[in-house]
Design a protein around this motif. Structure first.
Motif, short mmCIF file in Angstrom:
data_model
loop_
_atom_site.label_atom_id
_atom_site.label_comp_id
_atom_site.label_asym_id
_atom_site.label_seq_id
_atom_site.Cartn_x
_atom_site.Cartn_y
_atom_site.Cartn_z
N LEU A 281 0.42 -1.04 0.09
CA LEU A 281 0.59 0.54 -0.23
C LEU A 281 0.86 0.89 0.38
CD1 LEU A 281 -2.44 -0.99 2.95
CD2 LEU A 281 -2.78 -0.83 0.66
N ALA B 46 0.45 5.95 0.57
CA ALA B 46 -0.48 7.23 0.66
C ALA B 46 0.30 8.26 0.58
CB ALA B 46 -1.38 7.10 1.30
N THR C 133 -7.92 10.89 4.81
CA THR C 133 -7.05 10.82 4.13
C THR C 133 -6.09 9.50 3.54
OG1 THR C 133 -6.78 13.43 3.87
CG2 THR C 133 -5.52 11.74 2.75
N GLU D 277 -8.53 6.53 3.08
CA GLU D 277 -9.66 6.60 1.54
C GLU D 277 -8.52 5.86 0.56
OE1 GLU D 277 -11.84 10.46 1.20
OE2 GLU D 277 -13.22 10.11 3.08
N SER D 278 -7.51 6.91 0.83
CA SER D 278 -6.42 6.00 0.21
C SER D 278 -5.95 4.04 -0.14
CB SER D 278 -4.66 6.47 0.00
OG SER D 278 -4.91 8.34 -0.01
N VAL D 279 -5.70 4.04 1.46
CA VAL D 279 -4.98 2.98 1.04
C VAL D 279 -6.74 1.56 1.10
CG1 VAL D 279 -3.22 3.04 2.67
CG2 VAL D 279 -5.70 2.56 3.69
N THR D 280 -8.03 2.13 1.10
CA THR D 280 -9.27 1.66 0.55
C THR D 280 -9.46 1.70 -0.18
OG1 THR D 280 -10.57 2.62 1.65
CG2 THR D 280 -9.83 1.06 2.92
N SER D 281 -9.31 2.51 -0.83
CA SER D 281 -10.10 3.47 -2.05
C SER D 281 -11.34 3.31 -2.08
CB SER D 281 -10.21 2.70 -3.83
OG SER D 281 -7.90 1.83 -3.81
N SER D 282 -11.97 4.07 -0.71
CA SER D 282 -13.26 3.94 -0.63
C SER D 282 -12.85 5.43 -0.26
CB SER D 282 -14.19 3.43 0.07
OG SER D 282 -13.30 1.73 -0.09
N VAL D 283 -14.30 6.24 -0.34
CA VAL D 283 -15.19 7.75 0.41
C VAL D 283 -15.85 6.69 2.03
CG1 VAL D 283 -16.18 9.69 0.84
CG2 VAL D 283 -15.12 8.42 -1.55
N TRP D 284 -14.97 7.05 2.92
CA TRP D 284 -15.69 7.51 4.58
C TRP D 284 -16.22 8.73 5.01
CZ3 TRP D 284 -15.01 2.80 6.71
CH2 TRP D 284 -14.02 1.78 5.83
N SER E 136 -7.24 -1.91 7.92
CA SER E 136 -6.92 -1.83 6.63
C SER E 136 -4.81 -2.25 6.44
CB SER E 136 -6.70 -1.01 5.97
OG SER E 136 -8.18 -0.48 5.55
#
Length: 173
Positions: A24, A26, A42, A45-52, A67
């Motif tokens: 990973l 970021a 941030t 969101e970078s490591v999961t490619s999801s918006v929280w 994660s």
């Protein structure tokens, strides 16, 4: 400012060999106003490619910790100004379950930030020598590291004055 801290971190971050070494990666741009929630979110969101959507720091930290579990990561925290040990400790607590060999690169102008964050070894970048300034300016202005002689002879004196005024800062060049 302008000595090349961010540029050097970008070169490392984008290197193909480095990329293959980590599970990973970021990058977070910081500022004088350090917000643990924003930085943690941030990174997550970078490591999961999801918006929280959550603004609950504990929730974000738990998700980040999950994660990173058993993953080797590279994080760049660019332009850090905050030298509060408690803020730093709060940010990095979720990193402990990352795999051995994980790394955090911090760029900062302040020695105290590097000391508080235990970023060892500390690599302090120095301004370029006048000769290196002239070489860099000549390369970009004239397309060659060794000045193109008579083709631009009238510009050499001006270029050398510019190189001197830039005081060794690549960004200024």
């Amino acid at each position: 400012g302008g000595v090349g801290k961010t540029t050097l971190a970008q070169i490392v971050y984008n290197d193909k060999e480095v990329e293959g070494h980590f599970d990973l990666k970021a990058w977070v741009c910081l500022s004088e106003e350090f917000d643990v929630l924003r930085v943690s979110k941030t990174l997550l969101e970078s490591v999961t490619s999801s918006v929280w959507e959550s603004n609950n720091l504990d929730f974000i930290r738990v998700k980040l910790k999950q994660s990173l579990k058993d993953k080797k990561f590279l994080f760049v925290l660019d332009d850090m100004w905050n030298d509060s040990y408690s803020d730093w400790h709060e940010l990095v607590t979720p990193f402990v379950d990352g795999r051995s060999g994980s790394r955090v690169i911090i760029t900062t102008r302040q020695q105290k930030v590097a000391e508080v964050t235990h970023t060892f070894p500390i690599h302090k970048l120095e301004p370029l020598s006048y000769g290196d300034c002239w070489s860099l300016l000549s390369k970009h202005a004239f397309g060659s590291e060794d000045f193109c002689g008579s083709k631009y002879a009238s510009l050499e004196a001006i270029g050398r004055k510019i190189a001197k005024k830039c005081c060794g800062l690549p960004l200024a060049l």
